[in-house]
Motif scaffolding. Structure first.
Motif, PDB file in Angstrom:
ATOM      1  N   LYS A  44       0.802  -1.219   0.000  1.00  0.00           N
ATOM      2  CA  LYS A  44       0.000   0.000   0.000  1.00  0.00           C
ATOM      3  C   LYS A  44       0.838   1.272   0.000  1.00  0.00           C
ATOM      4  N   PRO A  45       2.000   1.314   0.691  1.00  0.00           N
ATOM      5  CA  PRO A  45       2.777   2.553   0.621  1.00  0.00           C
ATOM      6  C   PRO A  45       3.373   2.793  -0.765  1.00  0.00           C
ATOM      7  N   GLY A  46       3.374   1.793  -1.643  1.00  0.00           N
ATOM      8  CA  GLY A  46       3.935   1.937  -2.981  1.00  0.00           C
ATOM      9  C   GLY A  46       5.056   0.961  -3.206  1.00  0.00           C
ATOM     10  N   GLU A  47       5.523   0.927  -4.425  1.00  0.00           N
ATOM     11  CA  GLU A  47       6.647   0.057  -4.756  1.00  0.00           C
ATOM     12  C   GLU A  47       7.838   0.457  -3.912  1.00  0.00           C
ATOM     13  N   GLY A  48       8.566  -0.507  -3.423  1.00  0.00           N
ATOM     14  CA  GLY A  48       9.692  -0.195  -2.573  1.00  0.00           C
ATOM     15  C   GLY A  48      10.885  -1.066  -2.865  1.00  0.00           C
ATOM     16  N   VAL A  49      12.044  -0.619  -2.416  1.00  0.00           N
ATOM     17  CA  VAL A  49      13.266  -1.409  -2.482  1.00  0.00           C
ATOM     18  C   VAL A  49      13.934  -1.325  -1.121  1.00  0.00           C
ATOM     19  N   GLY A  50      14.699  -2.339  -0.807  1.00  0.00           N
ATOM     20  CA  GLY A  50      15.370  -2.313   0.484  1.00  0.00           C
ATOM     21  C   GLY A  50      16.304  -3.475   0.670  1.00  0.00           C
ATOM     22  N   TYR A  51      16.872  -3.510   1.850  1.00  0.00           N
ATOM     23  CA  TYR A  51      17.771  -4.594   2.212  1.00  0.00           C
ATOM     24  C   TYR A  51      17.666  -4.838   3.712  1.00  0.00           C
ATOM     25  N   PHE A  52      18.077  -6.033   4.128  1.00  0.00           N
ATOM     26  CA  PHE A  52      18.109  -6.356   5.548  1.00  0.00           C
ATOM     27  C   PHE A  52      19.210  -7.365   5.807  1.00  0.00           C
ATOM     28  N   THR A  53      19.620  -7.418   7.059  1.00  0.00           N
ATOM     29  CA  THR A  53      20.689  -8.312   7.491  1.00  0.00           C
ATOM     30  C   THR A  53      20.274  -9.002   8.778  1.00  0.00           C
ATOM     31  N   PHE A  54      20.528 -10.292   8.847  1.00  0.00           N
ATOM     32  CA  PHE A  54      20.393 -11.050  10.089  1.00  0.00           C
ATOM     33  C   PHE A  54      21.791 -11.468  10.516  1.00  0.00           C
ATOM     34  N   LYS A  55      22.133 -11.194  11.790  1.00  0.00           N
ATOM     35  CA  LYS A  55      23.434 -11.649  12.279  1.00  0.00           C
ATOM     36  C   LYS A  55      23.329 -11.982  13.768  1.00  0.00           C
ATOM     37  N   LEU A  56      24.093 -12.986  14.161  1.00  0.00           N
ATOM     38  CA  LEU A  56      24.176 -13.348  15.574  1.00  0.00           C
ATOM     39  C   LEU A  56      25.020 -12.311  16.288  1.00  0.00           C
ATOM     40  N   ASP A  57      24.668 -12.041  17.550  1.00  0.00           N
ATOM     41  CA  ASP A  57      25.404 -11.038  18.321  1.00  0.00           C
ATOM     42  C   ASP A  57      25.428 -11.462  19.785  1.00  0.00           C
ATOM     43  N   LEU A  58      26.194 -10.745  20.590  1.00  0.00           N
ATOM     44  CA  LEU A  58      26.349 -11.010  22.030  1.00  0.00           C
ATOM     45  C   LEU A  58      26.696 -12.483  22.286  1.00  0.00           C
ATOM     46  N   ASP A  59      27.784 -12.916  21.672  1.00  0.00           N
ATOM     47  CA  ASP A  59      28.268 -14.299  21.817  1.00  0.00           C
ATOM     48  C   ASP A  59      27.197 -15.317  21.438  1.00  0.00           C
ATOM     49  N   ASN A  60      26.492 -15.048  20.325  1.00  0.00           N
ATOM     50  CA  ASN A  60      25.448 -15.931  19.790  1.00  0.00           C
ATOM     51  C   ASN A  60      24.240 -16.074  20.707  1.00  0.00           C
ATOM     52  N   ASN A  61      24.001 -15.095  21.552  1.00  0.00           N
ATOM     53  CA  ASN A  61      22.849 -15.149  22.451  1.00  0.00           C
ATOM     54  C   ASN A  61      21.611 -14.471  21.886  1.00  0.00           C
ATOM     55  N   ILE A  62      21.787 -13.621  20.872  1.00  0.00           N
ATOM     56  CA  ILE A  62      20.644 -12.998  20.205  1.00  0.00           C
ATOM     57  C   ILE A  62      20.886 -13.004  18.700  1.00  0.00           C
ATOM     58  N   LEU A  63      19.804 -12.907  17.949  1.00  0.00           N
ATOM     59  CA  LEU A  63      19.873 -12.748  16.503  1.00  0.00           C
ATOM     60  C   LEU A  63      19.300 -11.370  16.204  1.00  0.00           C
ATOM     61  N   VAL A  64      20.054 -10.552  15.483  1.00  0.00           N
ATOM     62  CA  VAL A  64      19.675  -9.170  15.237  1.00  0.00           C
ATOM     63  C   VAL A  64      19.367  -8.987  13.749  1.00  0.00           C
TER      64      VAL A  64
END
Length: 171
Positions: A44-64
């Motif tokens: 609904k907001p219109g055609e879009g482009v983007g990117y995202f990243t998933f990475k482990l952090d805090l000694d593999n205790n969270i995924l960001v």
């Protein structure tokens, strides 16, 4: 007092190997998302482009997950940029079944995570009176492609698609 501290320290040391062992396969169901992704979609907001990243952090205790999207101006809306941050974390059982989301529009969403047999990961917002419920679904198309659907519901039962798009893993 020294005895109590010694006992607490001993319990802490005994728990370390257990948490390290549990941590090795904690992210197994989410591993395919780790990396850099580029997407193009519509909504609904219109055609879009983007990117995202998933990475482990805090000694593999969270995924960001960090995400950046750009939507061009339309006849009745100016161009917009959307940035967000989501932190996936383990619940009290040690499973990565919870997430919290923040964005540059001041939204904060708490999610529960479910995993389907259809190669999908589904984030469903906690139900709050007088607040829409949100559902974010990642569906694996193949090892380098994921379909993403962001849905909303006023009653937590009937959802409508707000945004949808495919993303490709960056090489």
């Amino acid at each position: 007092m020294k005895l109590k501290l010694s006992i607490l320290f001993a319990i802490f040391l005994l728990a370390l190997p257990l948490s390290a062992q549990h941590n090795s396969n904690t992210w197994e169901k989410l591993n395919f998302l780790i990396g850099n992704w580029k997407g193009e979609g519509s909504g609904k907001p219109g055609e879009g482009v983007g990117y995202f990243t998933f990475k482990l952090d805090l000694d593999n205790n969270i995924l960001v997950r960090t995400s950046h999207s750009e939507y061009p101006a339309t006849d009745n809306k100016q161009a917009t940029i959307h940035d967000d941050l989501m932190i996936i974390y383990r619940d009290f059982n040690g499973a990565p079944n919870r997430a919290i989301y923040f964005d540059n529009e001041s939204h904060v969403i708490n999610y529960s995570i479910t995993y389907t047999n259809n190669n999908e990961i589904v984030f469903t917002s906690d139900k709050t009176p007088n607040v829409p419920t949100f559902r974010l679904t990642y569906s694996f198309m193949d090892s380098n492609t994921v379909n993403i659907i962001f849905e909303m519901s006023q009653d937590g039962e009937k959802y409508f698609t707000y945004l949808e798009g495919k993303s490709k893993r960056k090489q």
